[in-house]
Every structure is written in C-alpha cells, then in structure tokens.
Design a protein around this motif. Structure first.
Motif, PDB file in Angstrom:
ATOM      1  N   SER A 179       0.848  -1.195   0.000  1.00  0.00           N
ATOM      2  CA  SER A 179       0.000   0.000   0.000  1.00  0.00           C
ATOM      3  C   SER A 179       0.876   1.235   0.000  1.00  0.00           C
ATOM      4  N   GLY A 180       0.241   2.385  -0.146  1.00  0.00           N
ATOM      5  CA  GLY A 180       0.887   3.672   0.061  1.00  0.00           C
ATOM      6  C   GLY A 180       2.133   3.910  -0.767  1.00  0.00           C
ATOM      7  N   ILE A 181       3.158   4.467  -0.117  1.00  0.00           N
ATOM      8  CA  ILE A 181       4.391   4.827  -0.804  1.00  0.00           C
ATOM      9  C   ILE A 181       5.061   3.592  -1.388  1.00  0.00           C
ATOM     10  N   GLY A 182       5.042   2.474  -0.654  1.00  0.00           N
ATOM     11  CA  GLY A 182       5.673   1.261  -1.153  1.00  0.00           C
ATOM     12  C   GLY A 182       5.039   0.757  -2.431  1.00  0.00           C
ATOM     13  N   ARG A 183       3.723   0.752  -2.479  1.00  0.00           N
ATOM     14  CA  ARG A 183       3.039   0.326  -3.705  1.00  0.00           C
ATOM     15  C   ARG A 183       3.367   1.267  -4.857  1.00  0.00           C
ATOM     16  N   ALA A 184       3.308   2.566  -4.607  1.00  0.00           N
ATOM     17  CA  ALA A 184       3.593   3.541  -5.662  1.00  0.00           C
ATOM     18  C   ALA A 184       5.018   3.392  -6.172  1.00  0.00           C
ATOM     19  N   ALA A 185       5.959   3.140  -5.263  1.00  0.00           N
ATOM     20  CA  ALA A 185       7.351   2.948  -5.681  1.00  0.00           C
ATOM     21  C   ALA A 185       7.507   1.679  -6.506  1.00  0.00           C
ATOM     22  N   ALA A 186       6.879   0.594  -6.062  1.00  0.00           N
ATOM     23  CA  ALA A 186       6.966  -0.665  -6.801  1.00  0.00           C
ATOM     24  C   ALA A 186       6.423  -0.508  -8.215  1.00  0.00           C
ATOM     25  N   LEU A 187       5.312   0.175  -8.345  1.00  0.00           N
ATOM     26  CA  LEU A 187       4.732   0.404  -9.668  1.00  0.00           C
ATOM     27  C   LEU A 187       5.673   1.225 -10.546  1.00  0.00           C
ATOM     28  N   ARG A 188       6.315   2.223  -9.972  1.00  0.00           N
ATOM     29  CA  ARG A 188       7.244   3.054 -10.749  1.00  0.00           C
ATOM     30  C   ARG A 188       8.479   2.267 -11.171  1.00  0.00           C
ATOM     31  N   PHE A 189       9.030   1.479 -10.259  1.00  0.00           N
ATOM     32  CA  PHE A 189      10.187   0.658 -10.628  1.00  0.00           C
ATOM     33  C   PHE A 189       9.818  -0.309 -11.743  1.00  0.00           C
ATOM     34  N   ALA A 190       8.672  -0.949 -11.638  1.00  0.00           N
ATOM     35  CA  ALA A 190       8.254  -1.893 -12.670  1.00  0.00           C
ATOM     36  C   ALA A 190       8.062  -1.194 -14.006  1.00  0.00           C
ATOM     37  N   ALA A 191       7.525   0.017 -13.973  1.00  0.00           N
ATOM     38  CA  ALA A 191       7.338   0.776 -15.212  1.00  0.00           C
ATOM     39  C   ALA A 191       8.666   1.134 -15.862  1.00  0.00           C
ATOM     40  N   GLU A 192       9.727   1.213 -15.063  1.00  0.00           N
ATOM     41  CA  GLU A 192      11.072   1.479 -15.586  1.00  0.00           C
ATOM     42  C   GLU A 192      11.755   0.206 -16.091  1.00  0.00           C
ATOM     43  N   GLY A 193      11.067  -0.926 -15.973  1.00  0.00           N
ATOM     44  CA  GLY A 193      11.623  -2.179 -16.470  1.00  0.00           C
ATOM     45  C   GLY A 193      12.327  -3.005 -15.413  1.00  0.00           C
ATOM     46  N   ALA A 194      12.264  -2.577 -14.152  1.00  0.00           N
ATOM     47  CA  ALA A 194      12.854  -3.362 -13.076  1.00  0.00           C
ATOM     48  C   ALA A 194      11.975  -4.558 -12.746  1.00  0.00           C
ATOM     49  N   ARG A 195      12.601  -5.583 -12.203  1.00  0.00           N
ATOM     50  CA  ARG A 195      11.884  -6.749 -11.697  1.00  0.00           C
ATOM     51  C   ARG A 195      11.826  -6.602 -10.178  1.00  0.00           C
ATOM     52  N   VAL A 196      10.646  -6.703  -9.621  1.00  0.00           N
ATOM     53  CA  VAL A 196      10.437  -6.231  -8.257  1.00  0.00           C
ATOM     54  C   VAL A 196      10.012  -7.358  -7.321  1.00  0.00           C
ATOM     55  N   VAL A 197      10.674  -7.434  -6.162  1.00  0.00           N
ATOM     56  CA  VAL A 197      10.235  -8.286  -5.056  1.00  0.00           C
ATOM     57  C   VAL A 197       9.414  -7.422  -4.117  1.00  0.00           C
ATOM     58  N   LEU A 198       8.167  -7.782  -3.939  1.00  0.00           N
ATOM     59  CA  LEU A 198       7.239  -7.032  -3.103  1.00  0.00           C
ATOM     60  C   LEU A 198       7.173  -7.691  -1.737  1.00  0.00           C
ATOM     61  N   ALA A 199       7.593  -6.991  -0.691  1.00  0.00           N
ATOM     62  CA  ALA A 199       7.598  -7.548   0.659  1.00  0.00           C
ATOM     63  C   ALA A 199       6.689  -6.721   1.555  1.00  0.00           C
ATOM     64  N   ASP A 200       5.802  -7.417   2.269  1.00  0.00           N
ATOM     65  CA  ASP A 200       4.859  -6.728   3.156  1.00  0.00           C
ATOM     66  C   ASP A 200       4.209  -7.758   4.054  1.00  0.00           C
ATOM     67  N   ILE A 201       3.727  -7.323   5.192  1.00  0.00           N
ATOM     68  CA  ILE A 201       3.000  -8.215   6.091  1.00  0.00           C
ATOM     69  C   ILE A 201       1.544  -8.350   5.665  1.00  0.00           C
ATOM     70  N   ASN A 202       1.105  -7.453   4.787  1.00  0.00           N
ATOM     71  CA  ASN A 202      -0.277  -7.414   4.307  1.00  0.00           C
ATOM     72  C   ASN A 202      -0.400  -8.263   3.034  1.00  0.00           C
ATOM     73  N   ALA A 203      -0.933  -9.471   3.177  1.00  0.00           N
ATOM     74  CA  ALA A 203      -1.001 -10.399   2.041  1.00  0.00           C
ATOM     75  C   ALA A 203      -1.906  -9.879   0.935  1.00  0.00           C
ATOM     76  N   ASP A 204      -3.081  -9.384   1.295  1.00  0.00           N
ATOM     77  CA  ASP A 204      -4.028  -8.920   0.275  1.00  0.00           C
ATOM     78  C   ASP A 204      -3.484  -7.721  -0.482  1.00  0.00           C
ATOM     79  N   GLY A 205      -2.905  -6.776   0.244  1.00  0.00           N
ATOM     80  CA  GLY A 205      -2.367  -5.587  -0.402  1.00  0.00           C
ATOM     81  C   GLY A 205      -1.198  -5.917  -1.320  1.00  0.00           C
ATOM     82  N   THR A 206      -0.353  -6.824  -0.871  1.00  0.00           N
ATOM     83  CA  THR A 206       0.794  -7.208  -1.683  1.00  0.00           C
ATOM     84  C   THR A 206       0.347  -7.902  -2.972  1.00  0.00           C
ATOM     85  N   LYS A 207      -0.663  -8.732  -2.855  1.00  0.00           N
ATOM     86  CA  LYS A 207      -1.219  -9.393  -4.044  1.00  0.00           C
ATOM     87  C   LYS A 207      -1.786  -8.371  -5.025  1.00  0.00           C
ATOM     88  N   GLU A 208      -2.479  -7.369  -4.501  1.00  0.00           N
ATOM     89  CA  GLU A 208      -3.047  -6.332  -5.368  1.00  0.00           C
ATOM     90  C   GLU A 208      -1.957  -5.553  -6.100  1.00  0.00           C
TER      91      GLU A 208
END
Length: 255
Positions: free
Chosen positions: A19-48
C-alpha cells in the motif's frame, strides 16, 4: 520500457509494497523495467500490487511476513537472488506510526512495535542484502525516513527516535560502502496521503503539544510524489548522491 534511469532489468526489493508509498514505488520501478520483489505483512495488499504490475506488463514476485523476523528477511533475499539473480536496489520503506505519545506516556508495547518495524527490520534486511549488492560492485539502498528524522516536533517519542535512527543508519551505510559502489540515501516525507492511521488521544500531552506545530505542514503529498523521489535516488540520475536525507515535504523543513 524506459532505460534512462538505468533501472531496466535490475532486481529491486521494496518493503511495505502492499500500500501507500511502497506500492507507488513498486509500480514506478516496474514501469522502468525493473523486476520487483514485493515484501509486506499485508497479504491482500501485496497481491493487489503484484496484480497491478502484471496488468501493466511488469514483473513482480511477493513475500509476505514480518520483516523483523530473520526467516522472512532470509526469504526476501533468497527470493530476489533465486528469481532475479541478485539484488541491485533495496528500498526499505515499511513503517508504522506511533500514538504521538510523549516519553512519559510511551508504553513498552508502543516503543517496541515502532522500533521493531521502523528500525530493526530495515537493519536486518539491509545486513542480509548487502553481500549481494557488494558483489555487484554497484547498487543503491533507499530508506523512507521522515520529517521526524529532522526535528522533534513531527511525531511522538518512539517514531521520532526510530526515524532519527533511520537517518543515522543511512549515513553510516553511505560512508562505509561508498568506495564499494553502493549508495545509500533516504527520503524524508512530510504529510502524505496514505492508509496509515494515527491512533492518538488528542487530549494527551504529546498530541496536544505536537498539534501546535502542524500549521507549518502545508499541502500533503501523494504517495506517487514520494515514490518519484525514491526511484530518482535509486537511479543512475543520482549516481553521485550519497548519504542524503532528502525532504519531500513541500518546504515544511524550510519553515
């Protein structure tokens, strides 16, 4: 995919990515062509977040768990190495707020939880990821610090101490590993629109004192504005920026 940032094809770990800043950052990195490991305690949010990246044509994998536990830290690092071949960028973003409590009113559980999530967890992950960053001879670590890293009037005792610790960790890493090719910086967000809730008793001493300083806050940022600064600090565009705590606060730190 863009290659101007030097992030295309890189392996990036983002904590608090559900969620929040972490989600926005992950989306931006992916848009730049990076491959992203998403880590969070929130399973539903991480899946989204993973689904949003996949829908946009990006690549992401998820690790769910408490990053204050060494086994989860090890899982995050192993996932990045096994799936993407290593770690090029580590974004230590996950965090929690305190109750704005003054020191005398800070309970053990508040102190322990905030320091555990905001300082111990990113230290553990950084320590585990560093050998892989160093093996590359090049890499970037970005922390989400806070205005509370710069002043004593932005949050309660536990949060302020934890974020001052993040600033110290950022600077220590920058000095220790600059000659090894690893840069470490942090953003210091001001008010930002995210899902984080502050459970504060406005009549208690801490919140009543701190509310007097909130008039200088100014416009709240979007999570994406904070994410843009994170991606910049991780990119080749910031190749000579190291050890910086960058306020992203609409000038709050200048008031």
């Amino acid at each position: 995919m863009s290659t101007s940032t030097g992030l295309s094809g890189t392996s990036v770990v983002v904590t608090g990515a559900g969620s929040g800043i972490g989600r926005a950052a992950a989306l931006r990195f992916a848009a730049e062509g990076a491959r992203v490991v998403l880590a969070d305690i929130n399973a539903d949010g991480t899946k989204e977040t993973a689904e949003a990246i996949a829908e946009a044509g990006g690549t992401a994998v998820t690790v769910v768990g408490d990053l204050g536990e060494q086994r989860i830290v090890d899982q995050v690092v192993a996932t990045a190495v096994d799936t993407f071949g290593g770690i090029d960028v580590l974004v230590n973003n996950a965090g929690v707020m305190d109750r704005m409590s003054a020191a005398v009113d800070t309970a053990d559980d508040e102190w322990d939880r905030v320091l555990h999530v905001n300082l111990t967890a990113p230290f553990l992950l950084t320590r585990a990821a560093l050998p892989h960053l160093l093996a590359n001879g090049k890499g970037a670590i970005v922390f989400t610090a806070s205005e509370a890293s710069l002043r004593g009037s932005a949050a309660g005792t536990a949060y302020t101490v934890s974020k001052h610790g993040v600033a110290g960790l950022t600077k220590s890493l920058a000095v220790m590993y600059r000659d090894k090719g690893v840069r470490t910086n942090a953003i210091a967000p001001g008010g930002t629109v995210t899902g984080i809730q502050v459970q504060a008793d406005r009549e208690a001493h801490g919140p009543s004192v701190l509310m007097g300083y909130r008039g200088n806050l100014g416009r709240a940022a979007s999570a994406d504005e904070q994410a843009a600064a994170i991606v910049f600090l991780a990119s080749d565009a910031a190749s000579n920026i190291n050890g910086v705590i960058l306020p992203v606060d609409n000038g709050w730190s200048a008031v």
